[in-house]
Write a protein that holds these residues in place. Structure first.
Motif, short mmCIF file in Angstrom:
data_model
loop_
_atom_site.label_atom_id
_atom_site.label_comp_id
_atom_site.label_asym_id
_atom_site.label_seq_id
_atom_site.Cartn_x
_atom_site.Cartn_y
_atom_site.Cartn_z
N ARG A 80 -24.43 -68.08 -31.43
CA ARG A 80 -25.79 -68.53 -31.73
C ARG A 80 -26.55 -67.48 -32.52
O ARG A 80 -27.21 -67.79 -33.53
N GLU A 81 -26.48 -66.23 -32.09
CA GLU A 81 -27.24 -65.18 -32.76
C GLU A 81 -26.77 -64.99 -34.19
O GLU A 81 -27.58 -64.79 -35.10
N ASP A 128 -37.44 -69.65 -35.37
CA ASP A 128 -36.51 -69.02 -34.44
C ASP A 128 -36.76 -69.49 -33.02
O ASP A 128 -35.81 -69.85 -32.29
N ARG A 132 -34.15 -71.70 -30.63
CA ARG A 132 -33.72 -71.19 -29.32
C ARG A 132 -34.07 -72.17 -28.21
O ARG A 132 -33.28 -72.40 -27.29
N GLU A 136 -31.23 -74.04 -25.82
CA GLU A 136 -31.18 -73.90 -24.37
C GLU A 136 -31.19 -75.25 -23.68
O GLU A 136 -30.58 -75.42 -22.61
#
Length: 344
Positions: A80-81, A128, A132, A136
């Motif tokens: 993901r990062e 961002d 995220r 999640e």
């Protein structure tokens, strides 16, 4: 209709993504969330996510005002990062041109999108946080299952390519497609047709399909095949200059991945950690003899996926396969019984 044109060089540059990529899978899920089709199979999944998706994720919807996302979101990345960092590293002029493209003729532009167009750091922070929050809620709870499904699809593709060649492997990726004279021809995705188009006269429908036909020329860049388990429409193509073309295609059993229910047995979790969740479920289902079709039905996966898992378990000595006439039956071996705790 999609036509992908190969050069001789591209034939040796087809590869299957070795692992799932979180950002494309997330974006495919978000596209499915807003898609009008597949209400029967995806209705409960869509309703659950719409109830639980946090407000912080709402800006993502404002990036696709006309149903088409800006192409600077087309990245891979093994984590993901890494995927989010690749989005943030897009060239400013590319970001500006893509935002202008998707908002052309779409009415007022939200202030934060205007700020993103200017390269404002706070706007990038909004994007961002939105990604995220969506990750999640939508992807993190089912990511282990997505990894299992990807491994099964990888195995299926590899076995088909090894036994029957590239043309057969590509055709297996998209039933109804074919590789002919260096062109991989994809049929139109029927699930993406609207109710109105189904009522159109054949002449009007054919003319509209011709206008919608797309041609992708690989030109020596190669092709990356990436299965997605949240999208049931046509192929999603990443076609950016100087990069391999990435084709994300719908795979899996036809249902959206569901998170593991609370209270799952600890031994089930341990076996899933060792074998992968789907393969562990296949092994447990073979406590009694089953055909491939019965096994697929029992575990909620496709026949080809069930066959691929059975082949891997058989190679590990955990099951046996016997053929009777035109059907085959799979069953746990004593070692397989020991692994899952089945009593003979």
């Amino acid at each position: 209709m999609l036509h992908i044109r190969f050069t001789a060089e591209d034939m040796s540059r087809v590869r299957f993504a070795p692992r799932p990529s979180p950002v494309p899978e997330l974006h495919a899920a978000l596209l499915m969330l807003g898609a009008p089709h597949e209400g029967l199979l995806f209705g409960r999944w869509r309703g659950r996510l719409l109830r639980t998706l946090p407000g912080a994720a709402e800006p993502l919807g404002e990036l696709v005002p006309g149903g088409a996302a800006p192409r600077f979101l087309d990245v891979l990345g093994g984590t993901r990062e890494e995927g989010f960092a690749l989005i943030r590293s897009a060239r400013p002029e590319f970001v500006r041109s893509e935002l202008a493209r998707v908002y052309a003729g779409q009415g007022p532009v939200p202030p934060w999108v205007r700020a993103l167009h200017r390269g404002d750091a706070a706007a990038w922070g909004t994007l961002d946080r939105a990604q995220r929050a969506a990750h999640e809620t939508v992807l993190a709870p089912v990511w282990p299952l997505v990894q299992d499904l990807h491994r099964a699809e990888f195995t299926r593709y590899a076995l088909t390519a090894a036994e029957q060649g590239l043309a057969a492997a590509l055709a297996a990726v998209a039933p109804g497609s074919r590789l002919r004279d260096g062109v991989w021809e994809w049929p139109s995705a029927p699930s993406a047709l609207s109710a109105r188009s189904a009522l159109e006269a054949p002449e009007a429908r054919n003319a509209r399909a011709a206008r919608a036909a797309r041609e992708v020329r690989l030109g020596g860049r190669g092709l990356v095949l990436l299965p997605t388990f949240h999208w049931r429409g046509g192929p999603l193509v990443q076609d950016l200059p100087d990069r391999p073309v990435v084709l994300a295609y719908p795979a899996g059993g036809g249902l959206p991945p569901a998170p593991e229910p609370l209270g799952a047995r600890s031994e089930d979790r341990g076996l899933a950690a060792a074998l992968g969740r789907t393969r562990a479920a296949v092994l447990r289902a073979l406590a009694e003899p089953r055909t491939t079709t019965d096994l697929a039905r029992r575990t909620g996966i496709g026949n080809a996926t069930a066959s691929a898992h059975a082949a891997a378990l058989r190679a590990a000595g955990l099951i046996t396969t016997t053929r009777t006439g035109r059907s085959v039956h799979h069953e746990q071996t004593p070692l397989g019984m020991l692994v899952v705790g089945t009593r003979p």
